[in-house]
Scaffold this active site. Structure first.
Site, PDB file in Angstrom:
ATOM      1  N   GLN A   1      47.521  53.084  24.129  1.00  0.00           N
ATOM      2  CA  GLN A   1      47.425  54.099  23.089  1.00  0.00           C
ATOM      3  C   GLN A   1      45.980  54.224  22.642  1.00  0.00           C
ATOM      4  O   GLN A   1      45.313  53.235  22.345  1.00  0.00           O
ATOM      5  CB  GLN A   1      48.306  53.731  21.897  1.00  0.00           C
ATOM      6  CG  GLN A   1      48.395  54.824  20.845  1.00  0.00           C
ATOM      7  CD  GLN A   1      49.415  54.490  19.768  1.00  0.00           C
ATOM      8  OE1 GLN A   1      49.500  53.357  19.308  1.00  0.00           O
ATOM      9  NE2 GLN A   1      50.190  55.474  19.365  1.00  0.00           N
TER      10      GLN A   1
ATOM     11  N   HIS B   1      58.137  42.744  21.975  1.00  0.00           N
ATOM     12  CA  HIS B   1      57.328  43.262  20.880  1.00  0.00           C
ATOM     13  C   HIS B   1      57.906  42.828  19.540  1.00  0.00           C
ATOM     14  O   HIS B   1      59.079  43.023  19.253  1.00  0.00           O
ATOM     15  CB  HIS B   1      57.272  44.789  20.968  1.00  0.00           C
ATOM     16  CG  HIS B   1      56.371  45.446  19.967  1.00  0.00           C
ATOM     17  ND1 HIS B   1      55.122  44.969  19.646  1.00  0.00           N
ATOM     18  CD2 HIS B   1      56.546  46.573  19.208  1.00  0.00           C
ATOM     19  CE1 HIS B   1      54.555  45.761  18.746  1.00  0.00           C
ATOM     20  NE2 HIS B   1      55.403  46.727  18.468  1.00  0.00           N
TER      21      HIS B   1
ATOM     22  N   GLU C   1      51.090  61.383  17.067  1.00  0.00           N
ATOM     23  CA  GLU C   1      52.352  60.651  16.935  1.00  0.00           C
ATOM     24  C   GLU C   1      52.838  60.541  15.504  1.00  0.00           C
ATOM     25  O   GLU C   1      54.020  60.684  15.228  1.00  0.00           O
ATOM     26  CB  GLU C   1      52.194  59.244  17.522  1.00  0.00           C
ATOM     27  CG  GLU C   1      53.456  58.399  17.406  1.00  0.00           C
ATOM     28  CD  GLU C   1      53.274  56.998  17.956  1.00  0.00           C
ATOM     29  OE1 GLU C   1      54.127  56.137  17.672  1.00  0.00           O
ATOM     30  OE2 GLU C   1      52.280  56.752  18.669  1.00  0.00           O
TER      31      GLU C   1
ATOM     32  N   TRP D   1      50.726  48.961  26.152  1.00  0.00           N
ATOM     33  CA  TRP D   1      50.448  50.030  25.197  1.00  0.00           C
ATOM     34  C   TRP D   1      49.614  49.536  24.020  1.00  0.00           C
ATOM     35  O   TRP D   1      48.902  50.320  23.375  1.00  0.00           O
ATOM     36  CB  TRP D   1      51.774  50.610  24.710  1.00  0.00           C
ATOM     37  CG  TRP D   1      51.700  51.846  23.887  1.00  0.00           C
ATOM     38  CD1 TRP D   1      52.049  51.991  22.574  1.00  0.00           C
ATOM     39  CD2 TRP D   1      51.286  53.158  24.316  1.00  0.00           C
ATOM     40  NE1 TRP D   1      51.872  53.287  22.162  1.00  0.00           N
ATOM     41  CE2 TRP D   1      51.404  54.031  23.223  1.00  0.00           C
ATOM     42  CE3 TRP D   1      50.818  53.662  25.536  1.00  0.00           C
ATOM     43  CZ2 TRP D   1      51.083  55.384  23.289  1.00  0.00           C
ATOM     44  CZ3 TRP D   1      50.500  55.018  25.600  1.00  0.00           C
ATOM     45  CH2 TRP D   1      50.636  55.859  24.489  1.00  0.00           C
TER      46      TRP D   1
ATOM     47  N   LYS E   1      49.279  47.425  11.582  1.00  0.00           N
ATOM     48  CA  LYS E   1      48.110  48.268  11.303  1.00  0.00           C
ATOM     49  C   LYS E   1      47.877  48.337   9.790  1.00  0.00           C
ATOM     50  O   LYS E   1      46.744  48.195   9.299  1.00  0.00           O
ATOM     51  CB  LYS E   1      48.331  49.681  11.849  1.00  0.00           C
ATOM     52  CG  LYS E   1      48.691  49.804  13.315  1.00  0.00           C
ATOM     53  CD  LYS E   1      48.891  51.267  13.705  1.00  0.00           C
ATOM     54  CE  LYS E   1      49.778  51.475  14.922  1.00  0.00           C
ATOM     55  NZ  LYS E   1      49.333  50.837  16.138  1.00  0.00           N
TER      56      LYS E   1
ATOM     57  N   SER F   1      53.445  45.686  14.331  1.00  0.00           N
ATOM     58  CA  SER F   1      53.343  47.000  14.969  1.00  0.00           C
ATOM     59  C   SER F   1      52.680  47.978  13.996  1.00  0.00           C
ATOM     60  O   SER F   1      51.575  47.728  13.523  1.00  0.00           O
ATOM     61  CB  SER F   1      54.728  47.474  15.416  1.00  0.00           C
ATOM     62  OG  SER F   1      54.621  48.533  16.335  1.00  0.00           O
TER      63      SER F   1
END
Length: 411
Positions: free
Chosen positions: A267, A355, A275, A319, A225, A221
């Site tokens: 997103q 997820h 965010e 998302w 990144k 998640s």
């Protein structure tokens, strides 16, 4: 940008390319005449930018050219969205202790007038280490993938380097204690810096018995990144494994916008900057017109080449921009193809799991990359699959990837 900052950025870009890539044929050094501006005035392109064109529009036609092009991409990503990644500071001092299969690596880094310190736990395999030392997987925050026997794991508490609760986290953490709360670096850039200092400390700690040519990094998640950023900018990492990184990771800004405009709930850039602090505040001025970005995240992923990269995505989580992930990594794959090493880049996209849960059905693909790139075992890493669940939005590669992949030479 001030001259000193630009010079530091140029020096970093050159160093990032010139460092040898463990276990892979390194990219050649680049001449000092290779221009690496942080931004490009007047650029506009609604499709994915061609990674094989220099900033001035000339084609990339050789491995030597790609080394320069990679340096340009590094500078652009820092200039537009990541902020400046400082090089190794004057002081890096390690500490290491071990009791059985548990160890702790400490890092003190900084300058004569100020240093910061942090530590990371290491879990070692049982038994005698291989002659070259244990392969090591650096894990952002917490482990969410299975790891085969024979690989040590280090837990990197990335939040300690740069906080990431929400927008109020800007400038908070050890990295910003050292470089100032107004440093342009995003939290993810600060995390890359932290990973690099961990590797520096390992280089100075032979008693840890880690094989420095067999380093991998992973996270899921938001930490996925960060994982991709670390693999792109830290060339001592041999294997990069982002898991369900979504927007801001292995997806492309343009493709996520296309999904959103097509009616999907994903997103995209305009939301992500509201965010959290994963990106530099500079990025805010570009998110409403991402066509001005002279790069996209297929080029971030391409910076990992020729080193190994496999990313895992989950189509059950809309998302995460499922079409964007597949399309973006398909575009990145052209760089691996151009370098003659397509099996160094894998992508797996499936559903039927929550997820950051890793389905057992993907173990074979993951372990193939561990086997080949960390454990020196023969394995088939020709892995590039999707279930094609894109919520009715159509992926048209001929539109988005409108370049011909050159043959740059085999590394």
């Amino acid at each position: 940008m001030a001259y000193g900052a630009m010079l530091s950025l140029l020096n970093f870009a050159l160093a990032a390319v010139a460092l040898p890539s463990p276990q892979f044929e390194p990219l050649p050094g680049i001449p000092l005449t290779c221009p690496t501006p942080a931004t490009i005035t007047g650029y506009n392109n609604t499709r994915l930018p061609n990674p094989f064109l220099f900033n001035d529009g000339h084609p990339v036609i050789s491995v030597e050219d790609w080394a320069c092009r990679r340096a340009q991409i590094s500078a652009l990503i820092q200039g537009y969205e990541a902020g400046f990644l400082p090089p190794r500071p004057q002081i890096v001092e390690p500490s290491f202790t071990q009791n059985g299969t548990s160890g702790t690596l400490g890092v003190t880094a900084g300058f004569q007038n100020k240093t910061i310190s942090f530590s990371s736990p290491i879990t070692f395999p049982s038994g005698k280490a291989p002659s070259g030392g244990w392969p090591l997987l650096i894990v952002y925050d917490g482990l969410s993938i299975p790891v085969p026997d024979g690989i040590a794991t280090l837990i990197f508490t990335n939040d300690a380097l740069a906080l990431q609760n929400d927008l109020t986290s800007r400038g908070q953490g050890l990295f910003f204690d050292l470089y100032g709360s107004d440093a342009s670096a995003s939290s993810m850039t600060a995390w890359v810096w932290g990973v690099s200092r961990i590797i520096d400390a390992l280089e100075l700690s032979p008693q840890a018995n880690i094989n420095l040519k067999k380093l991998a990094v992973t996270g899921c998640s938001r930490d996925g990144k960060g994982t991709l950023m670390a693999g792109a900018f830290e060339t001592r990492i041999a294997l990069t494994i982002p898991q369900e990184s979504g927007s801001g990771g292995d997806t492309c800004w343009r493709l996520s916008k296309f999904e959103q405009d097509s009616g999907d709930d994903v997103q995209q850039a305009t939301e992500i900057v509201q965010e959290n602090v994963w990106f530099s505040p500079t990025f805010d001025q570009y998110v409403n017109d991402i066509s001005v970005l002279p790069y996209d995240h297929h080029m971030l992923a391409a910076m990992v080449a020729p080193r190994a990269l496999i990313s895992f995505e989950n189509t059950d989580v809309e998302w995460l921009s499922p079409l964007s992930a597949f399309g973006c990594m398909s575009a990145a794959h052209t760089v691996y193809e151009a370098l003659g090493i397509p099996s160094n880049h894998g992508f797996v996209q499936a559903g039927n799991h929550s997820h950051c849960d890793f389905p057992e059905s993907q173990n074979a693909d993951l372990f193939a990359f561990f086997d080949k790139f960390l454990l020196n075992e023969d394995a088939n890493t020709n892995v590039f699959t999707t279930n094609g669940v894109f919520n009715g939005t159509v992926w048209d590669p001929s539109y988005w990837i409108n370049w011909k992949t050159p043959s740059l030479g085999i590394l």
